[in-house]
Scaffold this active site. Structure first.
Site, mmCIF file in Angstrom:
data_model
loop_
_atom_site.group_PDB
_atom_site.id
_atom_site.type_symbol
_atom_site.label_atom_id
_atom_site.label_comp_id
_atom_site.label_asym_id
_atom_site.label_seq_id
_atom_site.Cartn_x
_atom_site.Cartn_y
_atom_site.Cartn_z
ATOM 1 C CB CYS B 86 -0.961 -0.032 1.199
ATOM 2 S SG CYS B 86 -2.323 1.134 1.014
ATOM 3 C CG HIS B 201 -3.477 -3.736 3.139
ATOM 4 N ND1 HIS B 201 -2.464 -3.062 3.771
ATOM 5 C CD2 HIS B 201 -4.222 -2.787 2.512
ATOM 6 C CE1 HIS B 201 -2.582 -1.753 3.558
ATOM 7 N NE2 HIS B 201 -3.651 -1.565 2.784
ATOM 8 C CD GLU B 203 -0.802 -5.629 5.716
ATOM 9 O OE1 GLU B 203 -0.595 -6.192 4.629
ATOM 10 O OE2 GLU B 203 -1.071 -4.416 5.818
#
Lengths: 333, 228
Positions: B86, B201, B203
């Site tokens: 990002c 993302h 994560e």
């Protein structure tokens, strides 16, 4: 060696980079219609120029002055003199009054900047910036920079002359360009190229004494030089420059934010709006006087940091930053 | 093994990355913009998402001027791994480590939602054993990938597009492009394959109970590569 002779000076080209400027005792006015030889005029004008160039150098202005050779000669950088000279007026006088019919002595709220073409045949006519640019006498960038530098010089000289009880009415600056494209203050800066009035009495101390046959021309020229030389300490102060950088999305890049604004304006009935693009603007203040170097620095900042060349381009306008100093004047008065 | 996670003022995804790594038994360490000397001790870097320096000027624009960003180029050249997520991807583009730029979504809206991305077949160890279609969240206002036509051509010739936005069947369609990215690009790698930048993302796609754990493999690949 080539020598060029002007109305009051000779310029000898020494090499690719340097010239020797010799001041003669000649004085002339009204495009050379009135001329005379006045003893000590060369010495006085040369030493006054040396003094003022050294002061301006000290404040960081880029000038052609290198060193004093002797009492009538300066060693200077070789430049191509631009065909446009700049006049800065704090108080109305001279050709300003003749041209517009205003009386002498009107104080301008903001110093006036005028451009003149160096052209004896047409009596050095006033020229607008747009004509000067259109006729390629100077580039737009040069015109902007010349004005900014002149305003900054005005601010410095007002302070200097104020110290010695003289009022700076107006002055003329000539600019030259080095082969590398650097813009330098050139020619001379002396009682021949400015108007100075005694602060208390309003007595004229400059070339108007010659133009108007007031007499004692050199006495007053010498007095100015003596007062300049008597200044113990040149005031410490930093002229500032300000620049506004405008960053735009390139035409080839879609601008969704601009589109949204456009739709909103259309909906509100602003039907004459054809398109909108949204950009950014940054205002930067530099603790430096306007110069070609500063211009390059701003270009680097704009190209490398303020904009992303992939999607954006930029433009900027350099100006002399006078806000702070105007406040200082109020305090002094 | 030491993995650094950048924390600029305004970075707000570093804890998620730390958690993703700790699930794989690796303790990540935060690294700050002025910690240039520490950089050499790390085997890999993750540039976490957020709004570094408030995204003033341009997203990632100020972070790209920071001391650590200046040192990033050498880190990359040494062959060590960098993953930019990002805002981290935006920083990689601003530092020119990755080509192109990320700019305002076509919708001019902040988009926060689950999307599908397709893993492209490219030469990067970071993309090994990834599922073909990954369900993963995005959360950005300026995620529209842009490059001029020569730049795009080069990326396609170099075959460095890592992820493309797609529908659930893996088809690259205009409808599945959430932000107007050119070529539906969601992530790219460098030619060497040691740098990966992506807007989605991974994560946050680390646990089934959160909706997907398909992002986990990227971090597993990173750890595996460092071990090698």
């Amino acid at each position: 060696m080539v020598t060029y002779s002007g109305k009051a000076k000779d310029v000898k080209v020494l090499n690719d980079k340097e010239v020797q400027i010799s001041f003669r005792d000649s004085i002339s006015a009204f495009d050379g219609i009135k001329k005379e030889e006045l003893p000590d005029k060369g010495i006085t004008s040369c030493l006054t120029s040396v003094k003022l160039f050294e002061i301006l150098d000290g404040y960081g202005f880029a000038t052609h002055y290198i060193s004093k050779i002797d009492e009538t000669q300066m060693l200077c950088k070789k430049v191509t003199i631009l065909p446009v000279e700049v006049v800065c007026r704090n108080i109305s006088a001279g050709s300003f009054c003749r041209r517009y019919g205003y009386e002498e002595g009107i104080r301008f709220e903001k110093p006036l900047i005028e451009f003149f073409v160096k052209d004896d045949e047409h009596h050095d006519p006033l020229i607008t910036e747009s004509v000067a640019v259109q006729m390629k006498l100077v580039t737009e960038n040069e015109a902007i920079l010349m004005e900014a530098i002149t305003r900054a010089v005005n601010e410095v000289l007002i302070k200097i002359f104020d110290l010695i009880s003289l009022q700076l009415v107006d002055f003329k600056l000539e600019f030259g360009k080095t082969t590398a494209g650097q813009l330098l203050l050139a020619d001379e800066i002396s009682a021949d190229t400015m108007r100075l009035w005694e602060k208390k009495t309003g007595e004229k101390k400059d070339k108007d004494r010659y133009r108007q046959d007031l007499g004692d021309v050199i006495v007053h020229y010498k007095d100015i030089l003596a007062r300049l030389n008597a200044i113990q300490k040149i005031p410490k102060y930093m002229p500032l420059s300000t620049v506004q950088v405008i960053i735009r999305l390139r035409k080839s890049v879609l601008d969704p934010a601009g589109e949204v604004i456009f739709r909103s304006l259309s909906r509100k009935g602003f039907n004459s709006v054809e398109s909108t693009r949204l950009g950014k603007s940054a205002e930067i203040v530099f603790n430096a006087v306007p110069s070609s170097e500063l211009q390059s620095e701003i270009e680097e900042i704009s190209a490398k940091i303020l904009s992303n060349p992939l999607i954006e381009d930029f433009e900027f306008k350099i100006q002399h930053h006078s806000e702070k100093n105007e406040k200082e004047y109020v305090e002094e008065e | 093994m030491r993995i650094g996670i950048t924390k600029f003022p305004g970075t707000n995804n570093e804890q998620d990355v730390l958690r993703a790594l700790s699930c794989l038994d690796v303790k990540g360490e935060l690294i700050y913009p002025w910690d240039v000397k520490k950089l050499e001790n790390f085997d890999a870097l993750v540039l976490a998402g957020g709004f570094s320096y408030g995204d003033y000027l341009r997203p990632g624009g100020i972070a790209a001027q920071s001391p650590i960003a200046e040192a990033l180029m050498d880190f990359e050249k040494s062959g060590k791994y960098i993953i930019g997520i990002c805002n981290g991807f935006q920083i990689l583009c601003e530092t020119k480590i990755l080509p192109g730029v990320l700019t305002t979504n076509l919708s001019t809206k902040f988009i926060c939602k689950w999307v599908n991305i397709k893993t492209e077949n490219i030469q990067s160890p970071l993309l090994q054993n990834l599922e073909q279609i990954i369900k993963i969240p995005i959360a950005h206002y300026e995620g529209r990938y842009y490059h001029d036509s020569t730049g795009i051509k080069k990326i396609l010739t170099d075959n460095t597009v890592a992820f493309r936005y797609c529908n659930e069947h893996g088809e690259i369609t205009p409808e599945s492009n959430p932000n107007g990215s050119l070529e539906n690009i969601a992530g790219i790698a460098n030619t060497r394959g040691n740098v990966l930048g992506m807007m989605p993302h991974p994560e946050r796609a680390n646990f089934d109970y959160l909706g997907s754990d398909t992002g986990k493999q990227i971090f597993a690949n990173l750890i595996e590569e460092i071990k090698c």
